[in-house]
Design an enzyme around this catalytic site. Structure first.
Site, PDB file in Angstrom:
ATOM      1  N   HIS A 167      -9.533  -1.380   2.277  1.00 35.35           N
ATOM      2  CA  HIS A 167     -10.690  -0.562   1.924  1.00 35.35           C
ATOM      3  C   HIS A 167     -10.624  -0.158   0.454  1.00 35.35           C
ATOM      4  O   HIS A 167      -9.557  -0.169  -0.189  1.00 35.35           O
ATOM      5  CB  HIS A 167     -10.781   0.671   2.815  1.00 35.35           C
ATOM      6  CG  HIS A 167      -9.632   1.626   2.649  1.00 35.35           C
ATOM      7  ND1 HIS A 167      -9.493   2.454   1.549  1.00 35.35           N
ATOM      8  CD2 HIS A 167      -8.566   1.889   3.446  1.00 35.35           C
ATOM      9  CE1 HIS A 167      -8.408   3.189   1.676  1.00 35.35           C
ATOM     10  NE2 HIS A 167      -7.821   2.865   2.813  1.00 35.35           N
TER      11      HIS A 167
ATOM     12  N   TYR B 238      -0.369  10.412   1.276  1.00 32.73           N
ATOM     13  CA  TYR B 238      -0.370   9.628   2.507  1.00 32.73           C
ATOM     14  C   TYR B 238      -1.668   9.875   3.267  1.00 32.73           C
ATOM     15  O   TYR B 238      -2.029  11.017   3.563  1.00 32.73           O
ATOM     16  CB  TYR B 238       0.811  10.002   3.396  1.00 32.73           C
ATOM     17  CG  TYR B 238       2.125   9.427   2.926  1.00 32.73           C
ATOM     18  CD1 TYR B 238       2.296   8.044   2.820  1.00 32.73           C
ATOM     19  CD2 TYR B 238       3.208  10.254   2.606  1.00 32.73           C
ATOM     20  CE1 TYR B 238       3.494   7.501   2.411  1.00 32.73           C
ATOM     21  CE2 TYR B 238       4.420   9.717   2.195  1.00 32.73           C
ATOM     22  CZ  TYR B 238       4.554   8.338   2.093  1.00 32.73           C
ATOM     23  OH  TYR B 238       5.753   7.792   1.677  1.00 32.73           O
ATOM     24  N   THR B 239      -2.360   8.799   3.594  1.00 31.81           N
ATOM     25  CA  THR B 239      -3.662   8.897   4.271  1.00 31.81           C
ATOM     26  C   THR B 239      -3.626   8.045   5.526  1.00 31.81           C
ATOM     27  O   THR B 239      -3.836   6.831   5.470  1.00 31.81           O
ATOM     28  CB  THR B 239      -4.806   8.403   3.358  1.00 31.81           C
ATOM     29  OG1 THR B 239      -4.605   8.861   2.028  1.00 31.81           O
ATOM     30  CG2 THR B 239      -6.140   8.884   3.875  1.00 31.81           C
TER      31      THR B 239
ATOM     32  N   GLU C 115      -4.545   2.782  10.056  1.00 28.26           N
ATOM     33  CA  GLU C 115      -3.413   3.028   9.178  1.00 28.26           C
ATOM     34  C   GLU C 115      -2.246   3.653   9.942  1.00 28.26           C
ATOM     35  O   GLU C 115      -2.408   4.222  11.023  1.00 28.26           O
ATOM     36  CB  GLU C 115      -3.839   3.943   8.020  1.00 28.26           C
ATOM     37  CG  GLU C 115      -2.774   4.209   6.961  1.00 28.26           C
ATOM     38  CD  GLU C 115      -2.211   2.947   6.299  1.00 28.26           C
ATOM     39  OE1 GLU C 115      -1.545   2.162   7.005  1.00 28.26           O
ATOM     40  OE2 GLU C 115      -2.409   2.768   5.083  1.00 28.26           O
ATOM     41  N   TRP C 116      -1.064   3.503   9.389  1.00 27.87           N
ATOM     42  CA  TRP C 116       0.159   4.118   9.910  1.00 27.87           C
ATOM     43  C   TRP C 116      -0.108   5.604  10.129  1.00 27.87           C
ATOM     44  O   TRP C 116      -0.718   6.272   9.289  1.00 27.87           O
ATOM     45  CB  TRP C 116       1.263   3.943   8.864  1.00 27.87           C
ATOM     46  CG  TRP C 116       2.683   4.084   9.346  1.00 27.87           C
ATOM     47  CD1 TRP C 116       3.219   5.119  10.032  1.00 27.87           C
ATOM     48  CD2 TRP C 116       3.754   3.141   9.135  1.00 27.87           C
ATOM     49  NE1 TRP C 116       4.550   4.916  10.262  1.00 27.87           N
ATOM     50  CE2 TRP C 116       4.906   3.701   9.722  1.00 27.87           C
ATOM     51  CE3 TRP C 116       3.847   1.899   8.509  1.00 27.87           C
ATOM     52  CZ2 TRP C 116       6.146   3.056   9.694  1.00 27.87           C
ATOM     53  CZ3 TRP C 116       5.075   1.263   8.491  1.00 27.87           C
ATOM     54  CH2 TRP C 116       6.219   1.826   9.078  1.00 27.87           C
ATOM     55  N   ASP C 117       0.357   6.147  11.257  1.00 27.54           N
ATOM     56  CA  ASP C 117       0.277   7.599  11.489  1.00 27.54           C
ATOM     57  C   ASP C 117       1.480   8.224  10.796  1.00 27.54           C
ATOM     58  O   ASP C 117       2.618   8.043  11.220  1.00 27.54           O
ATOM     59  CB  ASP C 117       0.289   7.901  12.990  1.00 27.54           C
ATOM     60  CG  ASP C 117       0.082   9.378  13.285  1.00 27.54           C
ATOM     61  OD1 ASP C 117       0.327  10.211  12.375  1.00 27.54           O
ATOM     62  OD2 ASP C 117      -0.309   9.710  14.415  1.00 27.54           O
ATOM     63  N   TYR C 118       1.208   8.981   9.727  1.00 28.90           N
ATOM     64  CA  TYR C 118       2.286   9.529   8.910  1.00 28.90           C
ATOM     65  C   TYR C 118       2.845  10.854   9.432  1.00 28.90           C
ATOM     66  O   TYR C 118       3.758  11.419   8.823  1.00 28.90           O
ATOM     67  CB  TYR C 118       1.792   9.716   7.471  1.00 28.90           C
ATOM     68  CG  TYR C 118       1.462   8.418   6.783  1.00 28.90           C
ATOM     69  CD1 TYR C 118       2.437   7.475   6.499  1.00 28.90           C
ATOM     70  CD2 TYR C 118       0.152   8.116   6.425  1.00 28.90           C
ATOM     71  CE1 TYR C 118       2.136   6.276   5.875  1.00 28.90           C
ATOM     72  CE2 TYR C 118      -0.177   6.926   5.793  1.00 28.90           C
ATOM     73  CZ  TYR C 118       0.820   6.008   5.524  1.00 28.90           C
ATOM     74  OH  TYR C 118       0.514   4.831   4.905  1.00 28.90           O
TER      75      TYR C 118
ATOM     76  N   ARG D  92       0.191  -4.446   4.864  1.00 32.98           N
ATOM     77  CA  ARG D  92       1.482  -4.983   4.438  1.00 32.98           C
ATOM     78  C   ARG D  92       2.426  -5.141   5.623  1.00 32.98           C
ATOM     79  O   ARG D  92       3.198  -6.105   5.703  1.00 32.98           O
ATOM     80  CB  ARG D  92       2.088  -4.093   3.352  1.00 32.98           C
ATOM     81  CG  ARG D  92       1.371  -4.247   2.008  1.00 32.98           C
ATOM     82  CD  ARG D  92       1.990  -3.364   0.954  1.00 32.98           C
ATOM     83  NE  ARG D  92       1.650  -1.970   1.151  1.00 32.98           N
ATOM     84  CZ  ARG D  92       2.386  -0.950   0.708  1.00 32.98           C
ATOM     85  NH1 ARG D  92       3.515  -1.184   0.060  1.00 32.98           N
ATOM     86  NH2 ARG D  92       1.994   0.289   0.908  1.00 32.98           N
TER      87      ARG D  92
ATOM     88  N   HIS E 291       1.191 -26.885   7.809  1.00 30.69           N
ATOM     89  CA  HIS E 291       1.211 -28.126   8.578  1.00 30.69           C
ATOM     90  C   HIS E 291       0.290 -28.099   9.796  1.00 30.69           C
ATOM     91  O   HIS E 291       0.582 -28.727  10.818  1.00 30.69           O
ATOM     92  CB  HIS E 291       2.651 -28.448   9.030  1.00 30.69           C
ATOM     93  CG  HIS E 291       3.642 -28.385   7.918  1.00 30.69           C
ATOM     94  ND1 HIS E 291       4.721 -27.518   7.924  1.00 30.69           N
ATOM     95  CD2 HIS E 291       3.701 -29.054   6.741  1.00 30.69           C
ATOM     96  CE1 HIS E 291       5.417 -27.679   6.806  1.00 30.69           C
ATOM     97  NE2 HIS E 291       4.819 -28.607   6.065  1.00 30.69           N
TER      98      HIS E 291
END
Length: 233
Positions: free
Chosen positions: A16, A27-28, A101-104, A183, A214
């Site tokens: 985004h 951290y979001t 997103e990762w839960d921080y 990532r 391949h």
């Protein structure tokens, strides 16, 4: 020299555009923060360059889209594809928590330096520095949690693309999500543990590309270089 992997399905990773917390470095995760004006411009610029007939992301070749339910991702999707393309995608879009997103946890809304300081105050990380890719987040998600939900998405993609490794049918996939989770997704796509040291960058509004070597669904790969005008109708 002919392209030995021409026609192989692709997975496009779309981060985004910029938000206020992207700019500040906070951290979001679960916070539902809108794009900035500049963030919208970033996505529009990317769309102009890479989306459309004869471009890298050819809407006519997209068979499935996975989108985070956060408004910054949903707005990015709206800006990336015009109304006509979005109409054609009806029934192909899955808005899923699996790609959010990762839960921080305790670190939501703070800077990495503040998270590290807080952990030190609580007596953590005496043996080595905190590493989110290995240690996860207090009261948030662990790398195991992340791998579990990303692996579900990857399994769906492999099921979609596996039968068409030689371009028998266009089955490109688009994921619109967030920097950290994308990532992590790339790590799992390649079969690596979340904690493997694999430095990667993905700018706001940017596009990453994954595929296979391949023509083999069991040989997932990065596409390090992409021809900027290679996709034909």
């Amino acid at each position: 020299m002919p392209d030995k992997d021409a026609g192989t399905p692709r997975v496009f990773l779309i981060r985004h555009g910029e938000t206020e917390w992207t700019k500040s470095g906070q951290y979001t995760g679960r916070s539902d923060i809108p794009l900035t004006e500049n963030g919208e411009k970033q996505v529009i610029s990317s769309a102009r360059l890479v989306v459309g007939p004869g471009k890298i992301i050819n809407p006519s070749k997209i068979t499935q889209l996975f989108i985070s339910p956060r408004k910054r991702a949903l707005r990015t999707y709206e800006l990336l594809f015009d109304e006509a393309a979005r109409h054609k995608f009806e029934g192909k879009v899955e808005i899923t928590e699996d790609i959010r997103e990762w839960d921080y946890g305790l670190y939501e809304g703070i800077l990495p330096s503040e998270a590290k300081a807080g952990r030190k105050e609580r007596g953590l990380d005496k043996g080595r520095p905190w590493n989110i890719w290995i240690d996860g987040c207090e009261e948030g998600e662990s790398p195991k949690d992340i791998a579990g939900r990303l692996d579900r998405v990857i399994a769906k993609i492999r099921e979609i693309q596996g039968p068409y490794m030689h371009g028998e049918k266009p089955v490109d996939v688009v994921i619109v999500a967030h920097g950290q989770i994308l990532r992590a997704f790339a790590r799992r796509w390649l079969g690596f543990e979340i904690g493997v040291k694999l430095p990667m960058m993905l700018e706001p509004g940017a596009v990453g590309v994954l595929s296979y070597e391949h023509h083999n669904v069991d040989e997932p790969a990065f596409l390090l270089g992409v021809n900027m005008a290679e996709s034909e109708e």
